[in-house]
Motif scaffolding. Structure first.
Motif, PDB file in Angstrom:
ATOM      1  N   LYS A 138       0.843  -1.193   0.000  1.00 40.30           N
ATOM      2  CA  LYS A 138       0.000   0.000   0.000  1.00 40.30           C
ATOM      3  C   LYS A 138       0.876   1.240   0.000  1.00 40.30           C
ATOM      4  CE  LYS A 138      -0.704   0.956   4.892  1.00 40.30           C
ATOM      5  NZ  LYS A 138      -1.719   1.263   5.889  1.00 40.30           N
ATOM      6  N   ILE A 139       0.286   2.350  -0.399  1.00 35.90           N
ATOM      7  CA  ILE A 139       0.990   3.627  -0.338  1.00 35.90           C
ATOM      8  C   ILE A 139       0.659   4.262   1.007  1.00 35.90           C
ATOM      9  CG2 ILE A 139       1.140   5.946  -1.299  1.00 35.90           C
ATOM     10  CD1 ILE A 139       0.698   4.706  -4.072  1.00 35.90           C
ATOM     11  N   ASP A 140       1.690   4.500   1.787  1.00 33.53           N
ATOM     12  CA  ASP A 140       1.539   5.145   3.087  1.00 33.53           C
ATOM     13  C   ASP A 140       1.537   6.654   2.856  1.00 33.53           C
ATOM     14  OD1 ASP A 140       2.162   6.426   5.583  1.00 33.53           O
ATOM     15  OD2 ASP A 140       2.765   4.456   6.367  1.00 33.53           O
ATOM     16  N   ASP A 141       0.376   7.287   3.087  1.00 37.29           N
ATOM     17  CA  ASP A 141       0.244   8.724   2.814  1.00 37.29           C
ATOM     18  C   ASP A 141       1.174   9.574   3.673  1.00 37.29           C
ATOM     19  OD1 ASP A 141      -1.637   8.473   0.793  1.00 37.29           O
ATOM     20  OD2 ASP A 141      -3.327   8.502   2.189  1.00 37.29           O
ATOM     21  N   LYS A 142       1.374   9.178   4.923  1.00 40.53           N
ATOM     22  CA  LYS A 142       2.226   9.961   5.819  1.00 40.53           C
ATOM     23  C   LYS A 142       3.698   9.879   5.410  1.00 40.53           C
ATOM     24  CE  LYS A 142      -0.761   9.660   9.891  1.00 40.53           C
ATOM     25  NZ  LYS A 142      -1.810   8.770   9.372  1.00 40.53           N
TER      26      LYS A 142
END
Length: 139
Positions: free
Chosen positions: A33-37
């Protein structure tokens, strides 16, 4: 850490887990997944070798985008044991538009980090990544 064209970095663990799946066969699947933080692609879940396709499909969230790798073992008509590594770009219709855009713009760069992908699937609903689709694309 690699840097993606969209500005999305790729966590080193992403490549390490993929190499373990490819070379050592220690995983059946990997969900990324892409970690937004952190603004990077990270490993969300790793499936044990004993798990099957249903376990993989159940690991894809119904309303969020993900990248996934699935190691599919099968026997050919000539009775040869084979394996294909699938890359799945999971982008369900119910996901947020911004999320779909980020995943779409980061996909090619992320895929280049994972050397050894044999089949790519783009899926927006479970039928597009069904077991029948995997079987059909493996041959």
């Amino acid at each position: 850490m690699a840097n993606a064209a969209s500005g999305m970095a790729v966590d080193d663990e992403c490549k390490l887990k993929f190499l373990e799946l490819k070379a050592k066969r220690t995983h059946r699947f990997i969900i990324y997944k892409i970690d937004d933080k952190k603004k990077m692609v990270v490993v969300e879940k790793v499936g044990e070798p004993a798990l099957n396709y249903e376990d993989f499909a159940a690991s894809l969230p119904t309303n969020e985008c993900r990248y996934a790798i699935f190691d599919y073992d099968f026997v050919t008509e000539e009775n040869c044991q084979k394996s294909k590594i699938f890359f799945v770009a999971w982008s369900p219709d119910t996901a947020r538009v911004r999320s779909k855009m980020i995943y779409a713009s980061s996909k090619e760069r992320f895929k280049r980090e994972l050397d050894g992908i044999q089949v790519e699937l783009q899926a927006t609903d479970p039928t597009e990544v069904g077991f029948d689709v995997i079987q059909g694309r493996a041959n």
